[in-house]
Structure formats: C-alpha cells, structure tokens
Design an enzyme around this catalytic site. Structure first.
Site, short mmCIF file in Angstrom:
data_model
loop_
_atom_site.label_atom_id
_atom_site.label_comp_id
_atom_site.label_asym_id
_atom_site.label_seq_id
_atom_site.Cartn_x
_atom_site.Cartn_y
_atom_site.Cartn_z
N HIS A 279 0.83 -1.21 0.00
CA HIS A 279 0.00 0.00 0.00
C HIS A 279 0.87 1.26 0.00
O HIS A 279 0.74 2.13 -0.87
CB HIS A 279 -0.92 -0.02 1.22
CG HIS A 279 -1.85 1.15 1.31
ND1 HIS A 279 -3.15 1.09 0.87
CD2 HIS A 279 -1.67 2.42 1.75
CE1 HIS A 279 -3.73 2.27 1.05
NE2 HIS A 279 -2.86 3.09 1.59
N GLU A 280 1.77 1.36 0.96
CA GLU A 280 2.59 2.58 1.07
C GLU A 280 3.54 2.71 -0.12
O GLU A 280 3.81 3.81 -0.59
CB GLU A 280 3.37 2.61 2.39
CG GLU A 280 2.50 2.54 3.66
CD GLU A 280 1.40 3.61 3.72
OE1 GLU A 280 1.55 4.67 3.08
OE2 GLU A 280 0.39 3.38 4.40
N HIS A 283 1.71 4.36 -2.84
CA HIS A 283 1.76 5.82 -2.68
C HIS A 283 3.14 6.34 -3.12
O HIS A 283 3.26 7.35 -3.79
CB HIS A 283 1.55 6.20 -1.21
CG HIS A 283 0.13 6.14 -0.74
ND1 HIS A 283 -0.88 6.86 -1.34
CD2 HIS A 283 -0.45 5.47 0.30
CE1 HIS A 283 -2.03 6.63 -0.68
NE2 HIS A 283 -1.79 5.79 0.31
N GLU A 309 -4.81 7.52 -3.29
CA GLU A 309 -5.27 6.25 -2.73
C GLU A 309 -5.50 5.22 -3.85
O GLU A 309 -5.37 4.02 -3.62
CB GLU A 309 -6.55 6.50 -1.92
CG GLU A 309 -6.92 5.40 -0.94
CD GLU A 309 -5.93 5.20 0.19
OE1 GLU A 309 -4.96 5.97 0.36
OE2 GLU A 309 -6.11 4.21 0.94
ZN ZN Z 1 -3.28 5.17 1.72
#
Ligand code: ZN
Length: 515
Positions: A279-280, A283, A309
């Site tokens: 997830h990170e 980003h 997101e």
């Molecule tokens: Zn996030």
C-alpha cells in the site's frame, strides 16, 4: 527569504513575474519539506524525551511556512500574473500553474486568521479528548468537541468557498472538483452490490482458511527482507526512498528524490507488513513518478487524495491480492518463511488472502467490507455538515446504519462512533477519498489490462515495468494539472463508475467462496 523578490516599484515582465512566483512557491515547498522531515523523524527515530523540543521546532517551522504561503508580495505577483498575457497565451503548463497558485492563495486568504487559530486549537483539544473518550468508550466526553468542530468547519466552508455547498467546500480540500451528489449517486449502487456480496460470502458453504497467514511464525527479519524485495520488484526506488518502522504506517515525501515509507511488523501475521508495504509503496511509486522538474509547483503535485489512494490500493489489492501475483511471489514467500508455508501451496495461500471477516473497526476491515465503513462515514458527516443530523443523534445513527450494512450492532461506542480520529482532527470530507481511491483503482486497472494485453502473464513472472510505465504516463505525469475525474476519464476512455470495482470484487471473491 524575501531577498530575491523583484523590487515591486519596477515593472516586471510576465516571464520575470512567473519565475519569481514559482521561485517563491518552491521555497515554501522546500521549507514545508523540512517540516515533513521533522514529522517523519518524530514518528520513526525521536527519543521520547525529545518531544517537547520537537514541538518547538515544528511550531517554528509551521510559522515560517505559513508566513511564506500568505506573503502579500506573492499575492500581488499572482494577481498581476492572472491579468498578464502569460495567463492566456502561455504554455498549458504555465497557464495551469498560474491558475492553481492563485486559486490556492485566494482560498488561503479567505480564511480569517482567527478561524485558522480556532480550528487548530479545537483540533488539538478534540484529539486529546478523543484519546480518552475512545479508551473509556465515553461518548459524552467527546460530544461537545465534535459540536464545536462541526460548527467551525461549517464556518470554514462558508468563508473558503461561499460559492459551493458547504460539504462540497470541505471535500474540495482533499478531492478538488468532487461534488457530494455525484459521489452519493455513485456510492448508492456500490454499497448495495457490496452488501449483497458480503452476505453471499457469509452464507457460502466454502470459506477460505486464513489461519495460515495469522497463526504461524513469520520472523520479522525474514519479513523485512521479503517485503523490501517485493517493494523493489514492483518499482519502488530505494535509491530515492527508504522503508522504516512505525506504529502507524504512512508515506511521506521529503524531496523529489526522497520518499519515505513506513510499516509495522507482527511476527504472527504476514499480511500486516506485506500489504501495508504494498500500500505505502503504491503511494511512493506515485510520488516518485511525479514530474520532478516541477517539484513544489502544481504540475509536480499529486492530483488529489483519491488519486493517491487509487495508486496504493491498485498495488495492494488489485496486484497484491491477484492470482497471477502469487504465481510469481509464492515461491519467494515459501523460501522466506519455510516453517510457516512448507505444507501450503500457492492456491491455498492466495485463497487465504481473500478471507472476508466483517469487523466493527474500519482499520481492521478486509478489502470487501472496507468500503461499507467508508460510505457510512461519508453519509453521516455529510448529514452533520448539512444540519440533517445533530451531533447528539450521531451514535444512534451510526449504530442503526452499521446494523443495516453489516448485520451486527456495535457493542459500545469505542467500537462504533468513537473509533476514528478524523472528525476530531477536523478532517471532514476526507473519508470518501478512500472509496474513491478504490473506484479509480479498479477502473484504471481495467484500462491497464486493455493497454497491456499480456499483463497477467507479465505479473505472473514478476514483471511490473509495463504496468508501472502505463501508470506513469497516464496518471503520474499529469501531476495536479487535471482534477481526479477528468484524469481517470482520460486514462481509461470512459466516465468514472463504481461498476469496475464491483466487477473486480466479484471476479476475485466469487471464486474464493464458490459463488
Ligand atoms: Zn493510503
């Protein structure tokens, strides 16, 4: 910091004005990145006793950055630029830069200093009250703080964007251009489809067994090597970034070549760090893909929280929970965690990643139910801002809605209305960007599959370069020059719709539950 301003008495050409305005905005961005560095250090490295001095440092930096961002000389320059030939006849990037710098400055200027200070104080006090209130499940202790916060946010909305509906004005801070009616129209059918799918999974005779992921030994050192390898393989550039440990994972950018991601480790659970890092890193890939020559200016900034997101969710869920991904990655996982996975095969492992387990707590939610948590908060905060719901009636409204969507009632407010910090922190209009991110991600991924027809084959052999190149070209390179919906429409060739998300969830969760 103001030494390089051109003397205001001398007439400046619009090119000189543009250079000066950009230089000023960049200086503000550089100083804001020092603030971010202090924040990163506070979360990862700071010894406990260093806290008070760090607060002094952060406050001093915040005052400097605020001073630069509200500098009257910059405001004058932007007014002159907006009337200059460059604003109409410049390159598209110059025109967009002028328009957005002026838009941001105007918005800032419309907020009275008194309100800025009151909001900051209210947020600090409400967050402190929230910590206590959640720990003792004491709604009454938080209630007056939320009454005050929602009143202040309504005032902020009417000062900042008097032309907009108050909820839209707040939403605009996080998702420029988004409007609540359009979101509500999109979320309605999405919610109904997800509620049906969650129910079908709950009634299915087949259930994935996820105990192999959460009840076996996953030594932290092995996890560190494994997740770093995965993050680097999907394209996160460790020469331009780092991975460190924190309690609450995040991604922060400290400069055009310095993107920090963090995670936490749990030696009995592989998904915590693995999906946290995917997830990170998602980003981070976005941040690393923004046009670095425009650092500190709108073309070098992210389009919105929803787009941000979408990038994290795409890598976490649509790549990271896909069958082809584990064709490639499972042998690596088994090598890294022989004690946990010796008797497991790729199919069983992938099935375990799709376990659906409705939870009272948003941050513990699985991919499928997560959006239900978000849409509930969106509807309630919208009603609060519009005055359709009183703060006093919030806990009851929360529990009723939760029961309707999840078929279970929160046993107390700590597991209900008190669980999130967002409203206490003044982050109102923020929640819907989470589900928007999922909506955008599914639509983008479908378009990526059309653009890269053998994408599944590539992913199954651990090749992610074509997917990343497509995202770079279609999403990252645009920076903030397009609002999120036009950006997604341009990348995918069709209007934004939640249907792709529903299809993606059905395609993956249906087979796992034998539906
Ligand atoms: Zn996030």
């Amino acid at each position: 910091m103001s030494a390089s301003h051109p003397p205001s008495s001398a007439p400046a050409s619009s090119a000189e004005l543009f250079a000066a305005a950009c230089g000023h905005a960049r200086r503000a961005a550089v100083l804001a990145s020092v603030e971010s560095l202090l924040g990163w250090d506070e979360q990862t490295m700071l010894p406990r006793a260093g806290g008070p001095h760090r607060a002094d440092q952060a406050t001093a930096m915040a005052a400097i950055v605020h001073g630069l961002r509200t500098d009257p000389a910059q405001a004058e320059r932007l007014v002159a630029l907006a009337d200059s030939s460059l604003a109409t006849a410049g390159t598209p990037l110059e025109r967009t830069t002028i328009r957005l710098l002026k838009h941001d400055a105007d918005k800032q200027a419309r907020l009275p200093v008194r309100l800025v200070e009151e909001l900051a104080r209210a947020a600090v006090e409400a967050q402190q009250a929230w910590v206590e209130a959640r720990a003792s499940s004491d709604w009454a202790a938080l209630r007056p703080h939320l009454v005050r916060m929602f009143a202040l946010k309504r005032e902020q909305a009417s000062c900042q964007r008097p032309d907009l509906d108050p909820y839209d004005a707040l939403l605009d801070d996080y998702e420029p251009g988004a409007r609540w009616r359009r979101l509500a129209d999109r979320f309605g059918p999405l919610r109904a489809a997800i509620v049906d799918l969650v129910r079908a999974c709950g009634n299915a005779s087949r259930r994935p067994d996820d105990s192999i992921l959460t009840e076996r030994p996953y030594p932290v050192e092995a996890q560190r090597r494994f997740v770093r390898e995965v993050a680097s393989r999907i394209g996160f550039d460790f020469d331009r970034g780092r991975l460190d440990t924190t309690e609450h994972p995040f991604c922060t950018t400290l400069g055009p070549d310095d993107c920090r991601i963090t995670t936490r480790w749990n030696e009995r659970s592989l998904p915590t760090a693995l999906f946290g890092v995917l997830h990170e890193a998602g980003h981070g890939l976005y941040e690393q893909g923004l046009p670095r020559e425009w650092y500190g200016l709108p073309p070098g900034e992210a389009a919105s929280l929803g787009i941000h997101e979408s990038q994290s969710r795409l890598w976490e869920n649509l790549v990271g929970r896909s069958q082809p991904f584990w064709e490639w990655c499972f042998p690596l996982a088994r090598q890294a965690f022989p004690a946990a996975l010796a008797d497991v095969d790729a199919e069983r492992f992938h099935g375990a990643l799709l376990a659906v387990r409705p939870s009272f707590i948003r941050v513990e939610a699985d991919e499928l139910t997560y959006n239900l948590h978000v849409m509930l908060r969106f509807d309630l905060e919208r009603a609060l801002v519009h005055g359709d719901l009183a703060v006093d009636d919030l806990p009851a409204a929360w529990n009723e809605r939760f029961e309707r969507d999840f078929g279970m009632r929160p046993p107390d407010d700590a597991r209900g209305v008190l669980q999130d910090i967002h409203w206490s922190a003044g982050l109102i209009g923020y929640f819907p960007t989470y589900t928007l991110g999922n909506v955008f991600a599914a639509q983008l991924m479908e378009a990526a599959h059309r653009a890269v027809p053998d994408l599944d084959v590539q992913v199954a052999s651990g090749r992610f370069t074509d997917l990343l190149a497509w995202l770079r070209r279609e999403v990252h390179a645009a920076g903030r020059t397009l609002e999120s919906e036009p950006l997604v429409e341009r990348a995918t060739g069709s209007g934004v719709s939640g249907d792709w998300l529903v299809k993606s969830l059905r395609d993956r969760y249906g087979p796992a539950y034998g539906l």
